[in-house]
Structure formats: structure tokens, C-alpha cells
Design a protein around this motif. Structure first.
Motif, mmCIF file in Angstrom:
data_model
loop_
_atom_site.group_PDB
_atom_site.id
_atom_site.type_symbol
_atom_site.label_atom_id
_atom_site.label_comp_id
_atom_site.label_asym_id
_atom_site.label_seq_id
_atom_site.Cartn_x
_atom_site.Cartn_y
_atom_site.Cartn_z
ATOM 1 N N ARG A 1 -13.271 -2.601 -9.191
ATOM 2 C CA ARG A 1 -13.328 -4.211 -9.084
ATOM 3 C C ARG A 1 -11.898 -4.744 -9.076
ATOM 4 N NH1 ARG A 1 -14.456 -6.958 -12.727
ATOM 5 N NH2 ARG A 1 -15.471 -8.418 -11.257
ATOM 6 N N PHE A 2 -11.557 -5.030 -7.919
ATOM 7 C CA PHE A 2 -10.471 -5.647 -7.720
ATOM 8 C C PHE A 2 -10.271 -6.831 -6.681
ATOM 9 C CE2 PHE A 2 -8.476 -3.993 -3.441
ATOM 10 C CZ PHE A 2 -9.624 -3.248 -3.289
ATOM 11 N N ALA A 3 -9.210 -7.547 -6.505
ATOM 12 C CA ALA A 3 -8.989 -8.611 -5.533
ATOM 13 C C ALA A 3 -7.609 -8.647 -4.928
ATOM 14 C CB ALA A 3 -9.478 -9.740 -6.010
ATOM 15 N N VAL A 4 -7.439 -9.235 -3.827
ATOM 16 C CA VAL A 4 -6.117 -9.032 -3.413
ATOM 17 C C VAL A 4 -5.656 -10.606 -3.045
ATOM 18 C CG1 VAL A 4 -4.862 -8.419 -1.333
ATOM 19 C CG2 VAL A 4 -6.617 -6.870 -2.174
ATOM 20 N N TRP A 5 -4.487 -10.787 -3.263
ATOM 21 C CA TRP A 5 -3.914 -12.137 -2.959
ATOM 22 C C TRP A 5 -3.048 -12.036 -1.901
ATOM 23 C CZ3 TRP A 5 -6.346 -11.292 -7.433
ATOM 24 C CH2 TRP A 5 -7.140 -12.503 -7.905
ATOM 25 N N ARG B 1 -5.101 -6.375 9.832
ATOM 26 C CA ARG B 1 -6.278 -6.510 10.597
ATOM 27 C C ARG B 1 -7.333 -5.659 9.847
ATOM 28 N NH1 ARG B 1 -5.194 -6.150 15.714
ATOM 29 N NH2 ARG B 1 -3.926 -7.796 15.695
ATOM 30 N N ALA B 2 -6.743 -4.213 9.927
ATOM 31 C CA ALA B 2 -7.752 -3.201 9.792
ATOM 32 C C ALA B 2 -8.029 -3.349 8.012
ATOM 33 C CB ALA B 2 -7.128 -1.805 9.926
ATOM 34 N N VAL B 3 -7.101 -3.652 7.335
ATOM 35 C CA VAL B 3 -7.490 -3.713 5.989
ATOM 36 C C VAL B 3 -8.338 -4.870 5.548
ATOM 37 C CG1 VAL B 3 -6.350 -3.589 3.583
ATOM 38 C CG2 VAL B 3 -5.562 -2.346 5.158
ATOM 39 N N ARG B 4 -7.902 -6.126 6.089
ATOM 40 C CA ARG B 4 -8.861 -7.199 5.869
ATOM 41 C C ARG B 4 -10.293 -6.755 6.455
ATOM 42 N NH1 ARG B 4 -6.691 -12.431 5.607
ATOM 43 N NH2 ARG B 4 -4.490 -12.481 5.343
ATOM 44 N N GLY C 1 0.889 -3.271 -0.734
ATOM 45 C CA GLY C 1 -0.395 -4.102 -0.757
ATOM 46 C C GLY C 1 -1.718 -3.413 0.044
ATOM 47 N N ALA C 2 -1.508 -3.248 1.296
ATOM 48 C CA ALA C 2 -2.348 -2.911 2.291
ATOM 49 C C ALA C 2 -2.634 -1.305 1.911
ATOM 50 C CB ALA C 2 -1.787 -3.268 3.541
ATOM 51 N N SER C 3 -1.639 -0.762 1.870
ATOM 52 C CA SER C 3 -1.813 0.665 1.416
ATOM 53 C C SER C 3 -2.710 1.015 0.478
ATOM 54 C CB SER C 3 -0.471 1.626 1.385
ATOM 55 O OG SER C 3 0.310 1.349 2.610
ATOM 56 N N LEU C 4 -2.302 0.537 -0.581
ATOM 57 C CA LEU C 4 -3.358 0.650 -1.915
ATOM 58 C C LEU C 4 -4.730 0.032 -1.678
ATOM 59 C CD1 LEU C 4 -3.672 1.450 -4.735
ATOM 60 C CD2 LEU C 4 -2.792 -0.757 -5.644
ATOM 61 N N PHE D 1 8.005 3.291 4.249
ATOM 62 C CA PHE D 1 6.474 3.332 4.552
ATOM 63 C C PHE D 1 5.743 4.923 4.255
ATOM 64 C CE2 PHE D 1 2.437 3.318 6.843
ATOM 65 C CZ PHE D 1 2.180 1.866 6.858
ATOM 66 N N SER D 2 6.536 5.815 4.163
ATOM 67 C CA SER D 2 5.958 7.061 3.995
ATOM 68 C C SER D 2 5.860 7.239 2.353
ATOM 69 C CB SER D 2 6.970 8.204 4.421
ATOM 70 O OG SER D 2 6.547 8.407 5.671
ATOM 71 N N VAL D 3 6.823 6.767 1.664
ATOM 72 C CA VAL D 3 6.895 6.799 0.237
ATOM 73 C C VAL D 3 5.789 5.886 -0.556
ATOM 74 C CG1 VAL D 3 8.510 5.300 -0.614
ATOM 75 C CG2 VAL D 3 8.252 7.152 -1.805
ATOM 76 N N LEU D 4 5.721 4.790 0.254
ATOM 77 C CA LEU D 4 4.381 4.036 -0.207
ATOM 78 C C LEU D 4 3.209 4.529 -0.045
ATOM 79 C CD1 LEU D 4 5.551 0.520 1.274
ATOM 80 C CD2 LEU D 4 5.590 1.261 -1.347
ATOM 81 N N GLN D 5 2.983 5.384 1.046
ATOM 82 C CA GLN D 5 1.607 6.243 1.096
ATOM 83 C C GLN D 5 1.547 7.322 0.171
ATOM 84 O OE1 GLN D 5 -0.372 4.735 3.358
ATOM 85 N NE2 GLN D 5 1.665 3.743 3.632
#
Ligand SMILES: Cc1cc2nc3c(=O)[nH]c(=O)nc-3n(C[C@H](O)[C@H](O)[C@H](O)COP(=O)(O)OP(=O)(O)OC[C@H]3O[C@@H](n4cnc5c(N)ncnc54)[C@H](O)[C@@H]3O)c2cc1C
Length: 393
Positions: A30-34, A105-108, A17-20, A286-290
Motif C-alpha cells: 500500500r504505497f503512493a508516489v509523489w 514512462r514505463a514506471v508511470r 524512486g522509479a527503481s523502487l 544507477f547500478s547501486v540504486l538497483q
């Protein structure tokens, strides 16, 4: 949040979720995160993510997270059961460590700066509705949902499941015992479980501080006391002396060739570990998620349905299935196979394979460097399992 439907809801702010979200924030999507509140049982615990790849600086990644890399190393070490040591120079590559707390923290901060809503709530239901999906009963409407919540471990006839389970301690040693320039990726000087593999892992951040982990790939978990005994026995064998424990990291990562079922809710697409992103033979994701997050962000920008590409290629999944069947059945000595892979191949080829980035020629060379008779037995074992599975279905 306005009443107009969102283009996309992202459920979960872990690695996927954070990577996206990082890539979409500020693009006009127009998106939101839960994300589950920190106090809830659903919330994923803090963890350390390691990846590798070309480039030595912060712009080399992983993905957009290069500036958050907490430590990077240019050398790896693999230690055989008998104590022989392979010193592996990564050349222009680096092995990198990120802390999930830094990424979150960075993504927030990035979401807040872009005005993207972040809803702190446990999402129990995704409800089909005219025009999309409601996030929670009566909750906001989104045209599509990317769901990264964990799913139960899939099981299917003819497949093999091992668990990668570990106990890690962040430690401070009484004297300078760690080499801060080198990660010990696998130290096989630990008793090997039947139908599995075990090794120690060292991520040193100074001569006196490191994350030391006892890791097993096997069918069954251990008790808390067993993990501690095995970790302590190995750190003693490794000669680290007295260690003050500063923190603990535990983990259980499924390693399976069973397929991960898609969501049965129209408009909901699973993403992340819940959609098979964890490489079956290694536990890395983690890499494949990137790579997947890059592709997803491009699809969202193009107005295409937010469907991630398959995390792993068919050839790599087949190779993983052979390794899992071979190790679980005992035909393959996992420690010997892994040692030989590193001993007989350039380190970038092995790391490329572990990341799913190698082509057919490299994969043939890797297979050719494995012990031939046990590998053929493992291929036959996979054939038997698949045939039995086909009969059971
Ligand atoms: C301890 C550990 C260490 C790992 N280390 C590595 C590594 O070094 N390198 C590597 O490549 N891979 C590693 N992995 C494998 C993989 O990269 C991780 O599992 C990764 O976190 C998977 O990302 P994800 O987003 O799919 O799942 P998660 O990171 O678990 O994210 C899921 C998110 O959904 C949230 N959530 C869950 N339920 C709900 C709900 N009902 N409502 C709202 N939110 C919810 C959680 O709080 C979490 O933030 C590790 C795995 C573990 C368990």
C-alpha cells in the motif's frame, strides 16, 4: 486515495524512486508516489543513465529495466593525453544506456496498471504525525516515507568535494565518424584542470549520431561559454568534423567523501543521490540504486522498516577518499591514474571497481597498478586532511 494510512510514501520518481516503485507496483504494497510537476522548478531534468554488467540481452538488466535499454555496446575505448588508444573488449558484459524519459514512462504505466496513486505535486514538508508522517501539511498519512528529493551538498571538516560537471550535445555528423560498436569512455586529449581531471565522452548510436560530452571533475563550475569552447575544441581535436547539435544535456554531480546526513523527521528515510548513492570517485549511481531497490522491496514485502542497505562499502569509500584527496591536492594526476587503471587491469575488474562490486583481492591489484609514489602521497594527504578535520570539529 483512501483515508487509511499508507504503508509507504515514495517522494520523487527519478532513478531511485522509479527503481523502487517499479518493484513495489503489483506486489500488494500500500504505497503512493509523489513527483514534482513537469512545470515546477523542483522537477529533475531529463538525463541519460549508463550502467554496465554481465549479459547481452534485455533480461540482463539493469534491474528490471533491461527492455528499456536504448543502446548497448560491447567495446570501450580510453584515449591517453598523448593519443594512445586502449581498445577494451567487454567479453560477455555490455555498457548500456537508458533514457530517464523511457524509465519514467514505463514506471508511470506500471503504477497506473497496479492502481498505485501518483500525485503530481511539489512536496515541501514532511510532517511527523501520530502513526507516521504526513506528506505535505495536512496531506495523506504514511507509516514511513522514502524521500529522494535532492539535498544541499554536504560539507564536513577533513573531507574533499569535487564536482563532476559536464556539457553534452546530441549530435549528427556531416560524415560517418563514429564507431557505433564502441563507447569512448574517456578521451584525455583535453587540457587538464589543476586539482581535477577532464575528458571527452562519446556514446555513439550510429556512424553519424552520438552524445558527445566534455566532462570535468574539479572544484569549480565553468561558464556556459567555457563548456561550449572546451566541448568544441575537443570534438575538433577528435576529428569529428562539422556537428549539428540536436539536443543538450548538462549535469553537476557531487563527488564527495562527506557523509550525507539522515533526515531529522522520524519515519522519513532518505534514498538515492540524497543519501550518498552516487559513488564519490565516479559519479555513477544507477547500478547501486538497483541493488538498494531490490533490498528495499524485499524489506517492504517482509514487513520490515524500509531502510536501504548502505550504498557503498567502507573499503571502497576509503579508496575513493584517497583518490579525491589526491586529485584535489594535485598529488595525483587523475588522467594518468585512470589511464593506468585501464591499461594494467582487465576491463571487467576496473568496471567492477567503479561499480563497487570488487572484492579485496581485486582492489589490492587495482591499487598496485597505480603510480606508487603519488598514491602514497595521496594517502598521506588524506591523513593530513582527516587530522585537520578532527581538530576543527
Ligand atoms: C545529468 C546527469 C547524468 C547522470 N548520468 C549517470 C549515468 O550515466 N550513470 C549513473 O550511474 N549515474 C548517473 N548520474 C548520477 C545519478 O544516477 C543520477 O543523479 C540519478 O538521477 C540519481 O537518482 P535520484 O532518484 O537520487 O535523484 P533524481 O533522479 O534527481 O530524482 C529525484 C526526483 O525527485 C523529484 N523531486 C525533486 N524535488 C521534489 C519535490 N519537492 N517534490 C516532489 N518531487 C521532487 C525530481 O523531479 C526527481 O524526479 C547522473 C546524474 C546527472 C545529474
Amino acid at each position: 486515495m483512501s483515508d487509511a494510512p499508507l504503508d509507504l510514501a515514495v517522494v520523487g520518481l527519478g532513478a531511485a524512486g522509479a527503481s523502487l516503485a517499479h518493484r513495489l507496483a503489483g506486489t500488494g504494497a500500500r504505497f503512493a508516489v509523489w513527483e514534482a510537476p513537469a512545470s515546477s522548478a523542483a522537477r529533475t531534468q531529463e538525463r541519460t543513465w549508463c550502467t554496465w554488467g554481465p549479459g547481452a540481452g534485455p533480461d540482463a538488466g539493469p534491474g528490471p529495466f533491461g527492455p528499456l535499454v536504448a543502446a548497448r555496446w560491447s567495446r570501450l575505448r580510453v584515449i591517453a593525453p598523448g593519443g594512445a588508444v586502449l581498445h577494451l573488449d567487454l567479453g560477455g558484459w555490455r555498457y548500456r544506456m537508458l533514457r530517464s524519459t523511457d524509465v519514467e514512462r514505463a514506471v508511470r504505466a506500471r503504477l497506473a496498471a497496479a492502481g498505485v496513486p501518483l500525485v503530481e505535486a511539489v512536496v515541501d514538508e514532511l510532517v511527523p504525525a501520530p502513526g507516521g508522517v504526513r506528506v505535505g501539511a495536512g496531506g495523506p498519512l504514511a507509516r514511513a516515507v522514502l524521500d529522494t528529493r535532492p539535498v544541499p551538498l554536504p560539507r564536513a571538516p577533513g573531507t574533499t568535494t569535487l564536482l563532476q560537471h559536464f556539457l553534452g550535445h546530441r549530435v549528427r555528423a556531416a560524415r560517418p565518424v563514429f564507431d557505433p560498436g564502441a563507447v569512448t569512455l574517456m578521451d584525455f586529449r583535453v587540457p587538464q584542470p589543476a586539482g581535477g581531471v577532464a575528458f571527452g565522452y562519446v556514446l555513439p548510436t550510429s556512424e553519424r549520431e552520438a552524445l558527445v560530452e566534455y566532462t570535468e571533475f574539479s572544484a569549480d563550475l565553468l561558464t556556459g561559454a567555457q563548456y561550449r569552447e572546451r566541448l568544441d575544441a575537443w570534438t575538433e581535436r577528435a576529428g569529428f568534423g562539422a556537428l549539428e547539435v540536436l539536443g543538450t544535456e548538462r549535469g553537476v554531480i557531487p563527488m564527495t567523501d562527506a557523509p550525507f546526513p539522515a533526515s531529522d523527521v522520524p519515519g522519513v528515510v532518505r534514498f538515492g543521490a540524497a543519501a550518498g548513492a552516487v559513488r564519490p570517485s565516479t559519479g555513477y549511481a544507477f547500478s547501486v540504486l538497483q541493488r538498494q531497490a531490490d533490498a528495499l522491496a524485499a524489506r517492504v514485502a517482509a514487513g520490515a522498516p524500509p531502510v536501504p542497505p548502505r550504498p557503498h562499502g567502507r573499503r571502497h569509500l576509503l579508496m575513493d577518499a584517497v583518490l579525491l584527496a589526491g586529485i584535489a591536492s594535485g598529488w595525483l594526476d587523475g588522467a594518468a591514474v585512470l589511464w593506468r587503471l585501464f591499461e594494467r587491469n582487465p576491463v571487467q575488474r576496473v568496471l567492477g571497481f567503479l561499480d563497487g562490486a570488487t572484492g579485496p583481492a581485486d582492489d589490492v591489484r587495482l591499487m598496485a597498478s597505480s603510480p606508487r609514489v603519488p598514491m602514497l602521497a595521496a594517502v598521506a594527504e588524506l591523513g593530513r586532511r582527516r587530522a585537520r578535520g578532527a581538530l576543527e570539529r
